[in-house]
Design a protein around this motif. Structure first.
Motif, PDB file in Angstrom:
ATOM      1  N   GLY A  88      32.344  87.014  29.203  1.00  0.00           N
ATOM      2  CA  GLY A  88      33.576  87.790  29.294  1.00  0.00           C
ATOM      3  C   GLY A  88      33.685  88.427  30.672  1.00  0.00           C
ATOM      4  N   ARG A  89      34.637  89.325  30.807  1.00  0.00           N
ATOM      5  CA  ARG A  89      34.906  89.952  32.098  1.00  0.00           C
ATOM      6  C   ARG A  89      33.660  90.642  32.677  1.00  0.00           C
ATOM      7  N   GLY A  90      32.737  91.051  31.765  1.00  0.00           N
ATOM      8  CA  GLY A  90      31.515  91.708  32.209  1.00  0.00           C
ATOM      9  C   GLY A  90      30.661  90.847  33.129  1.00  0.00           C
TER      10      GLY A  90
ATOM     11  N   VAL B 144      31.754  90.449  26.483  1.00  0.00           N
ATOM     12  CA  VAL B 144      33.064  90.187  25.858  1.00  0.00           C
ATOM     13  C   VAL B 144      33.353  91.387  24.958  1.00  0.00           C
ATOM     14  N   SER B 145      34.536  92.010  25.092  1.00  0.00           N
ATOM     15  CA  SER B 145      34.785  93.239  24.318  1.00  0.00           C
ATOM     16  C   SER B 145      35.061  92.956  22.842  1.00  0.00           C
ATOM     17  N   GLY B 146      35.685  91.797  22.550  1.00  0.00           N
ATOM     18  CA  GLY B 146      35.997  91.474  21.157  1.00  0.00           C
ATOM     19  C   GLY B 146      37.424  91.839  20.792  1.00  0.00           C
TER      20      GLY B 146
ATOM     21  N   PRO C 272      41.196  91.236  19.450  1.00  0.00           N
ATOM     22  CA  PRO C 272      41.594  90.382  18.317  1.00  0.00           C
ATOM     23  C   PRO C 272      41.880  88.946  18.748  1.00  0.00           C
ATOM     24  N   GLU C 273      42.483  88.774  19.926  1.00  0.00           N
ATOM     25  CA  GLU C 273      42.850  87.426  20.372  1.00  0.00           C
ATOM     26  C   GLU C 273      41.608  86.592  20.684  1.00  0.00           C
ATOM     27  N   HIS C 274      40.502  87.257  21.033  1.00  0.00           N
ATOM     28  CA  HIS C 274      39.257  86.510  21.260  1.00  0.00           C
ATOM     29  C   HIS C 274      38.590  86.211  19.916  1.00  0.00           C
ATOM     30  N   LEU C 275      38.518  87.234  19.058  1.00  0.00           N
ATOM     31  CA  LEU C 275      37.863  87.064  17.751  1.00  0.00           C
ATOM     32  C   LEU C 275      38.507  85.929  16.965  1.00  0.00           C
TER      33      LEU C 275
ATOM     34  N   ARG D 139      37.641  75.646  28.647  1.00  0.00           N
ATOM     35  CA  ARG D 139      36.474  76.412  28.192  1.00  0.00           C
ATOM     36  C   ARG D 139      36.877  77.777  27.624  1.00  0.00           C
ATOM     37  N   GLN D 140      38.175  78.037  27.498  1.00  0.00           N
ATOM     38  CA  GLN D 140      38.619  79.341  26.967  1.00  0.00           C
ATOM     39  C   GLN D 140      38.579  79.357  25.448  1.00  0.00           C
ATOM     40  N   VAL D 141      38.006  80.424  24.902  1.00  0.00           N
ATOM     41  CA  VAL D 141      37.952  80.603  23.445  1.00  0.00           C
ATOM     42  C   VAL D 141      38.950  81.681  23.049  1.00  0.00           C
ATOM     43  N   GLY D 142      39.709  81.433  21.986  1.00  0.00           N
ATOM     44  CA  GLY D 142      40.604  82.484  21.497  1.00  0.00           C
ATOM     45  C   GLY D 142      41.977  81.972  21.126  1.00  0.00           C
ATOM     46  N   LYS D 143      42.860  82.924  20.944  1.00  0.00           N
ATOM     47  CA  LYS D 143      44.219  82.607  20.492  1.00  0.00           C
ATOM     48  C   LYS D 143      44.877  81.543  21.354  1.00  0.00           C
ATOM     49  N   SER D 144      44.816  81.710  22.665  1.00  0.00           N
ATOM     50  CA  SER D 144      45.479  80.737  23.529  1.00  0.00           C
ATOM     51  C   SER D 144      44.468  79.752  24.120  1.00  0.00           C
ATOM     52  N   GLY D 145      43.291  79.686  23.485  1.00  0.00           N
ATOM     53  CA  GLY D 145      42.272  78.717  23.896  1.00  0.00           C
ATOM     54  C   GLY D 145      41.808  77.917  22.698  1.00  0.00           C
TER      55      GLY D 145
ATOM     56  N   ASP E 196      22.614  95.759  29.284  1.00  0.00           N
ATOM     57  CA  ASP E 196      23.283  95.071  30.385  1.00  0.00           C
ATOM     58  C   ASP E 196      23.085  93.561  30.218  1.00  0.00           C
ATOM     59  N   LEU E 197      24.166  92.816  30.354  1.00  0.00           N
ATOM     60  CA  LEU E 197      24.071  91.367  30.108  1.00  0.00           C
ATOM     61  C   LEU E 197      23.166  90.668  31.123  1.00  0.00           C
ATOM     62  N   PHE E 198      23.071  91.228  32.331  1.00  0.00           N
ATOM     63  CA  PHE E 198      22.227  90.588  33.353  1.00  0.00           C
ATOM     64  C   PHE E 198      20.745  90.750  32.988  1.00  0.00           C
TER      65      PHE E 198
ATOM     66  N   VAL F  84      26.304  90.801  23.337  1.00  0.00           N
ATOM     67  CA  VAL F  84      25.599  91.661  24.300  1.00  0.00           C
ATOM     68  C   VAL F  84      26.644  92.473  25.046  1.00  0.00           C
ATOM     69  N   ASN F  85      26.546  93.792  24.950  1.00  0.00           N
ATOM     70  CA  ASN F  85      27.555  94.636  25.580  1.00  0.00           C
ATOM     71  C   ASN F  85      26.967  96.011  25.863  1.00  0.00           C
ATOM     72  N   THR F  86      27.345  96.600  26.985  1.00  0.00           N
ATOM     73  CA  THR F  86      26.848  97.949  27.314  1.00  0.00           C
ATOM     74  C   THR F  86      27.589  99.028  26.526  1.00  0.00           C
TER      75      THR F  86
ATOM     76  N   GLY G 117      34.366  80.851  28.022  1.00  0.00           N
ATOM     77  CA  GLY G 117      34.763  82.133  28.586  1.00  0.00           C
ATOM     78  C   GLY G 117      35.909  82.772  27.818  1.00  0.00           C
ATOM     79  N   SER G 118      36.052  84.078  28.027  1.00  0.00           N
ATOM     80  CA  SER G 118      37.218  84.771  27.475  1.00  0.00           C
ATOM     81  C   SER G 118      38.383  84.519  28.442  1.00  0.00           C
ATOM     82  N   ARG G 119      39.553  84.956  28.056  1.00  0.00           N
ATOM     83  CA  ARG G 119      40.738  84.654  28.862  1.00  0.00           C
ATOM     84  C   ARG G 119      40.697  85.223  30.292  1.00  0.00           C
TER      85      ARG G 119
HETATM   86  C1  FAD Z   1      49.167  86.377  23.305  1.00  0.00           C
HETATM   87  C2  FAD Z   1      47.777  86.636  23.803  1.00  0.00           C
HETATM   88  C3  FAD Z   1      46.857  85.614  23.786  1.00  0.00           C
HETATM   89  C4  FAD Z   1      45.545  85.850  24.217  1.00  0.00           C
HETATM   90  N1  FAD Z   1      44.648  84.835  24.150  1.00  0.00           N
HETATM   91  C5  FAD Z   1      43.349  85.078  24.441  1.00  0.00           C
HETATM   92  C6  FAD Z   1      42.366  84.058  24.290  1.00  0.00           C
HETATM   93  O1  FAD Z   1      42.645  82.908  23.941  1.00  0.00           O
HETATM   94  N2  FAD Z   1      41.081  84.390  24.563  1.00  0.00           N
HETATM   95  C7  FAD Z   1      40.698  85.642  24.981  1.00  0.00           C
HETATM   96  O2  FAD Z   1      39.492  85.860  25.199  1.00  0.00           O
HETATM   97  N3  FAD Z   1      41.630  86.605  25.156  1.00  0.00           N
HETATM   98  C8  FAD Z   1      42.935  86.347  24.916  1.00  0.00           C
HETATM   99  N4  FAD Z   1      43.853  87.330  25.124  1.00  0.00           N
HETATM  100  C9  FAD Z   1      43.444  88.557  25.872  1.00  0.00           C
HETATM  101  C10 FAD Z   1      42.744  89.595  25.005  1.00  0.00           C
HETATM  102  O3  FAD Z   1      43.693  90.495  24.486  1.00  0.00           O
HETATM  103  C11 FAD Z   1      41.740  90.412  25.848  1.00  0.00           C
HETATM  104  O4  FAD Z   1      42.391  90.967  26.960  1.00  0.00           O
HETATM  105  C12 FAD Z   1      40.544  89.589  26.332  1.00  0.00           C
HETATM  106  O5  FAD Z   1      39.952  88.882  25.260  1.00  0.00           O
HETATM  107  C13 FAD Z   1      39.504  90.515  26.954  1.00  0.00           C
HETATM  108  O6  FAD Z   1      38.514  89.731  27.539  1.00  0.00           O
HETATM  109  P1  FAD Z   1      37.063  90.322  27.806  1.00  0.00           P
HETATM  110  O7  FAD Z   1      36.461  90.759  26.519  1.00  0.00           O
HETATM  111  O8  FAD Z   1      36.321  89.315  28.601  1.00  0.00           O
HETATM  112  O9  FAD Z   1      37.352  91.540  28.786  1.00  0.00           O
HETATM  113  P2  FAD Z   1      37.338  93.106  28.530  1.00  0.00           P
HETATM  114  O10 FAD Z   1      38.167  93.469  27.359  1.00  0.00           O
HETATM  115  O11 FAD Z   1      37.635  93.734  29.836  1.00  0.00           O
HETATM  116  O12 FAD Z   1      35.809  93.402  28.132  1.00  0.00           O
HETATM  117  C14 FAD Z   1      34.732  93.296  28.992  1.00  0.00           C
HETATM  118  C15 FAD Z   1      33.523  93.807  28.221  1.00  0.00           C
HETATM  119  O13 FAD Z   1      32.361  93.622  28.996  1.00  0.00           O
HETATM  120  C16 FAD Z   1      31.493  94.747  28.812  1.00  0.00           C
HETATM  121  N5  FAD Z   1      30.651  94.796  30.002  1.00  0.00           N
HETATM  122  C17 FAD Z   1      31.024  95.023  31.296  1.00  0.00           C
HETATM  123  N6  FAD Z   1      29.961  94.906  32.104  1.00  0.00           N
HETATM  124  C18 FAD Z   1      28.884  94.598  31.321  1.00  0.00           C
HETATM  125  C19 FAD Z   1      27.514  94.343  31.575  1.00  0.00           C
HETATM  126  N7  FAD Z   1      27.012  94.356  32.813  1.00  0.00           N
HETATM  127  N8  FAD Z   1      26.716  94.062  30.519  1.00  0.00           N
HETATM  128  C20 FAD Z   1      27.186  94.021  29.253  1.00  0.00           C
HETATM  129  N9  FAD Z   1      28.474  94.258  28.955  1.00  0.00           N
HETATM  130  C21 FAD Z   1      29.325  94.534  29.982  1.00  0.00           C
HETATM  131  C22 FAD Z   1      32.442  95.933  28.665  1.00  0.00           C
HETATM  132  O14 FAD Z   1      31.806  97.001  27.971  1.00  0.00           O
HETATM  133  C23 FAD Z   1      33.592  95.309  27.879  1.00  0.00           C
HETATM  134  O15 FAD Z   1      33.390  95.465  26.485  1.00  0.00           O
HETATM  135  C24 FAD Z   1      45.162  87.126  24.705  1.00  0.00           C
HETATM  136  C25 FAD Z   1      46.113  88.156  24.736  1.00  0.00           C
HETATM  137  C26 FAD Z   1      47.392  87.913  24.287  1.00  0.00           C
HETATM  138  C27 FAD Z   1      48.369  89.055  24.290  1.00  0.00           C
END
Ligand code: FAD
Length: 322
Positions: free
Chosen positions: A206-208, A264-266, A268-271, A245-251, A302-304, A283-285, A231-233
């Motif tokens: 995920g973005r982390g 990955v924060s989790g 709803p669109e990812h779950l 490689r995107q997982v989720g609603k639009s993947g 920390d994921l690293f 794994v999440n901080t 990966g997440s979106r």
């Molecule tokens: C219509 C629509 C469709 C969508 N489709 C998808 C889809 O298909 N797939 C998808 O994934 N999303 C989708 N989204 C986006 C979704 O709402 C979220 O924005 C997205 O899933 C967030 O991705 P993320 O968890 O990687 O990022 P974030 O929500 O930013 O989470 C990052 C997480 O990483 C953790 N973190 C940061 N640094 C570290 C570290 N060093 N070690 C451990 N943890 C760390 C943080 O605590 C945080 O929980 C969609 C949204 C919409 C509106």
């Protein structure tokens, strides 16, 4: 009370989310209530063989991909709704449902409760919906005012058994007038290379993961694990991984034996794309990250550090494949 479930079909039959909606409907239905499903399919088709958990199935005849535009779906469902006058309408939070739920609620003057991931029937007849808002950062509890349209996030209710519907009715919709949208063709995305839908092990970042260096470390760990990298979106939108490689609603919707989510924060669109995985390691901080609600193993670090420790261990004793 009458509960209407709007089922969704795929080329090869019924979308599993429709079976989840039926379970959701049964969660709040009392024995005297009626659950009615709507399918855009002929009475003799696969949906009729799968939606038997409904008390009654209404098949919208003649609704094929040439005519099934968002406008057509809205118009057909509204027509049925006016005949059936249900207290609850259950729609998936999907590409189709996103269009339908809010439009229907406005047109039929019903309430709208979105992002629903759990339902309860409380004593005294109250129905309570739980929703995850703002990507799962806020949890809402709503006592439903009826009539209400519920937009249900896929991946939160078990699928109802696929049984043949006993009462099946054909519904011939009124011809559509003044349609502004016409479907010219349906094009599925190409899935060359990795196909996550058949993967047994997925390592999802995920973005982390931060940047390309992080992605490279994850790629090496995925190799040691014999896992496919996903990966997440935001990771895909940021150009760190390819779209397939995107997982989720639009993947992709995946169901591996092992799903490891790093940073990955989790939302709803990812779950929606991965909650059905057999074993989920997250794994999440952030100890309150919503991904921990679906994880079988929650690692608050920390994921690293995690990647380093797991990588070292796998180099000592490599993962078995298969
Ligand atoms: C219509 C629509 C469709 C969508 N489709 C998808 C889809 O298909 N797939 C998808 O994934 N999303 C989708 N989204 C986006 C979704 O709402 C979220 O924005 C997205 O899933 C967030 O991705 P993320 O968890 O990687 O990022 P974030 O929500 O930013 O989470 C990052 C997480 O990483 C953790 N973190 C940061 N640094 C570290 C570290 N060093 N070690 C451990 N943890 C760390 C943080 O605590 C945080 O929980 C969609 C949204 C919409 C509106």
């Amino acid at each position: 009370m009458k509960i209407l479930v709007v089922a969704e079909t795929l080329d090869d039959g019924i979308d599993p989310v429709s079976l989840e909606l039926l379970t959701a409907a049964r969660t709040v239905a009392e024995t005297t209530d009626e659950v009615v499903a709507i399918a855009f399919a002929e009475t003799s088709s696969t949906p009729a063989e799968s939606l038997g958990s409904a008390d009654r199935l209404i098949c919208v005849e003649g609704a094929n991909t040439d005519t099934l535009t968002p406008e057509a779906i809205q118009s057909h469902v509204l027509e049925i709704l006016e005949c059936e006058t249900p207290e609850l309408v259950l729609v998936a939070y999907s590409a189709m449902g996103l269009d339908l739920a809010s439009w229907l609620a406005a047109r039929a003057e019903m309430g709208l409760t979105a992002y629903v991931n759990a339902l309860e029937h409380e004593e005294g007849g109250k129905i309570v919906a739980h929703s995850q808002l703002y990507g799962g950062k806020m949890l809402a509890r709503t006592e439903l005012a009826l009539p209400n349209v519920l937009s249900i996030t896929p991946g939160n209710f078990p699928e109802a058994p696929r049984t043949a519907a006993e009462k099946v009715e054909a519904f011939e919709p009124k011809p559509l007038e003044n349609c502004q949208i016409q479907l010219k063709s349906l094009q599925s995305p190409e899935l060359e290379g990795v196909n996550l839908t058949t993967s047994d092990r997925i390592l999802c970042i995920g973005r982390g993961i931060s940047d390309e260096n992080g992605v490279e470390q994850a790629r090496q760990l995925a190799t040691l694990l014999s896992a496919d990298l996903a990966g997440s979106r935001p990771v895909v939108d940021g150009g760190l991984l390819e779209k397939r490689r995107q997982v989720g609603k639009s993947g992709q919707k995946v169901k591996p034996k092992l799903y490891i989510a790093l940073g990955v924060s989790g939302a709803p669109e990812h779950l929606e794309g991965m909650a059905g995985s057999e074993k989920i390691v997250a794994v999440n901080t952030d100890p309150d990250a919503p991904i921990f609600n679906v994880a079988h193993y929650s690692v608050n670090c920390d994921l690293f550090d995690f990647m380093q420790a797991l990588g070292d261990r796998l180099e000592e004793s490599p993962a078995e494949t298969g």
